[in-house]
Scaffold this motif. Structure first.
Motif, PDB file in Angstrom:
ATOM      1  N   VAL A 220     -24.217  23.438 -19.271  1.00 40.65           N
ATOM      2  CA  VAL A 220     -22.842  23.523 -19.673  1.00 40.65           C
ATOM      3  C   VAL A 220     -21.977  24.268 -19.047  1.00 40.65           C
ATOM      4  O   VAL A 220     -21.980  25.636 -19.610  1.00 40.65           O
ATOM      5  CB  VAL A 220     -22.749  23.289 -21.271  1.00 40.65           C
ATOM      6  N   THR A 221     -21.294  23.837 -17.809  1.00 39.21           N
ATOM      7  CA  THR A 221     -20.172  24.843 -17.604  1.00 39.21           C
ATOM      8  C   THR A 221     -19.098  24.195 -17.349  1.00 39.21           C
ATOM      9  O   THR A 221     -18.732  22.894 -17.984  1.00 39.21           O
ATOM     10  CB  THR A 221     -20.568  24.923 -16.084  1.00 39.21           C
ATOM     11  N   ASP A 222     -17.803  24.918 -16.859  1.00 43.20           N
ATOM     12  CA  ASP A 222     -16.583  24.328 -16.846  1.00 43.20           C
ATOM     13  C   ASP A 222     -16.536  23.162 -15.944  1.00 43.20           C
ATOM     14  O   ASP A 222     -15.689  22.124 -16.118  1.00 43.20           O
ATOM     15  CB  ASP A 222     -15.717  25.541 -16.174  1.00 43.20           C
ATOM     16  N   THR A 223     -17.608  23.107 -14.686  1.00 43.33           N
ATOM     17  CA  THR A 223     -17.596  22.194 -13.817  1.00 43.33           C
ATOM     18  C   THR A 223     -18.016  21.073 -14.581  1.00 43.33           C
ATOM     19  O   THR A 223     -17.568  19.914 -14.430  1.00 43.33           O
ATOM     20  CB  THR A 223     -18.522  22.480 -12.623  1.00 43.33           C
ATOM     21  N   ARG A 225     -17.996  20.295 -17.835  1.00 41.54           N
ATOM     22  CA  ARG A 225     -17.168  19.839 -19.002  1.00 41.54           C
ATOM     23  C   ARG A 225     -15.796  19.061 -18.225  1.00 41.54           C
ATOM     24  O   ARG A 225     -15.518  17.889 -18.700  1.00 41.54           O
ATOM     25  CB  ARG A 225     -16.638  20.904 -19.722  1.00 41.54           C
ATOM     26  N   GLY A 226     -15.513  19.281 -17.029  1.00 41.53           N
ATOM     27  CA  GLY A 226     -14.470  18.737 -16.262  1.00 41.53           C
ATOM     28  C   GLY A 226     -14.797  17.317 -15.706  1.00 41.53           C
ATOM     29  O   GLY A 226     -14.305  16.425 -15.873  1.00 41.53           O
TER      30      GLY A 226
END
Length: 259
Positions: A220-223, A225-226
């Protein structure tokens, strides 16, 4: 009965694909692999609501055909690699099919037949089903099918079944996640799944399959989640998403349940 190695029918939006080499327990050769690849490629272009994959005769699939393996024994390493890529491509075409694929396993499910089951979305096994990853008995490994089988059963289970080539039954397959249901009346379970699939949006199902492939096992990373935010935004803006919300608010069935 036709001599075609694969029987394909489509009725009321449901495709039935049946392995039809009962004399060799539906073992793979290059002809059957090509037929499966071509058939599922058509489903990518024009998806039915669902595909039911089964086998005629005493068993679902006995893995590699003996005559095919004998021919492969005389090939170069490069020729064997090209041939293995055809089997891998067939499994990948089934795995990425945009509509749900339901496998019905019975009798012996050996080697590549286990890979075929692992590439399906939903699997019901008859209580008589027997599974085996038998490659090491022949001095080989289940390399080509391993991405699909490992995803289904996990590395820990594989460290037993890949290495011992033991036969395991339908209950074992259920416990390790290779199959979802064991039933003495598998067609009843198939009918229940098909009924459920009639109520869901076909485009959303295809998008959900792609979502699973893209998100499973990913940190789970910002990428990430985006990516998931982009996916739900696209579905909300889609014709299906708008119809589903409108149907919910209007207390009616959405349009896709009528086809």
């Amino acid at each position: 009965m036709t001599d075609a190695p694969l029987l394909v029918t489509v009725d009321a939006g449901i495709a039935r694909v049946t392995l039809n080499r009962p004399e060799v327990r539906n073992a793979f050769d290059e002809v059957l692999i090509a037929a499966l690849t071509t058939t599922f490629a058509r489903f990518h272009a024009d998806p039915p609501r669902a595909v039911v994959l089964a086998g005629n005769g005493a068993g679902f699939c006995a893995g590699a055909d003996v005559a095919w393996m004998k021919r492969a024994g005389g090939w170069t390493e490069a020729e064997n690699r090209a041939d293995a890529m055809l089997l891998s491509g067939m499994l990948d075409t089934i795995d990425r099919c945009p509509c749900p694929v339901i496998a019905v396993a019975h009798g012996n499910v050996l080697g590549g037949g286990v890979g075929l089951v692992a590439a399906a979305d939903m699997v019901v096994a008859s209580s008589d089903a027997r599974f085996c990853l038998s490659e090491v008995r022949l001095g080989l490994t289940p390399a080509t099918i391993s991405p699909f089988v490992l995803r289904a059963i996990g590395a820990r289970a594989a460290r037993r079944w890949f290495l011992t080539a033991e036969m395991f039954d339908a209950d074992d397959a259920l416990a390790m996640g290779l199959v979802h249901v064991v039933s003495d009346a598998p067609e009843i379970q198939v009918a229940a799944w098909l009924k459920a699939l009639r109520g869901v949006a076909p485009g959303a199902v295809a998008a959900a399959k792609a979502l699973i492939a893209d998100v499973a096992g990913t940190p789970v990373t910002d990428t990430l989640r985006g990516l998931t935010a982009d996916r739900i935004a696209a579905r909300r803006a889609s014709a299906e998403g708008k119809e589903g919300l409108a149907a919910f608010l209007d207390k009616r069935q959405p349009d896709w349940t009528k086809s």
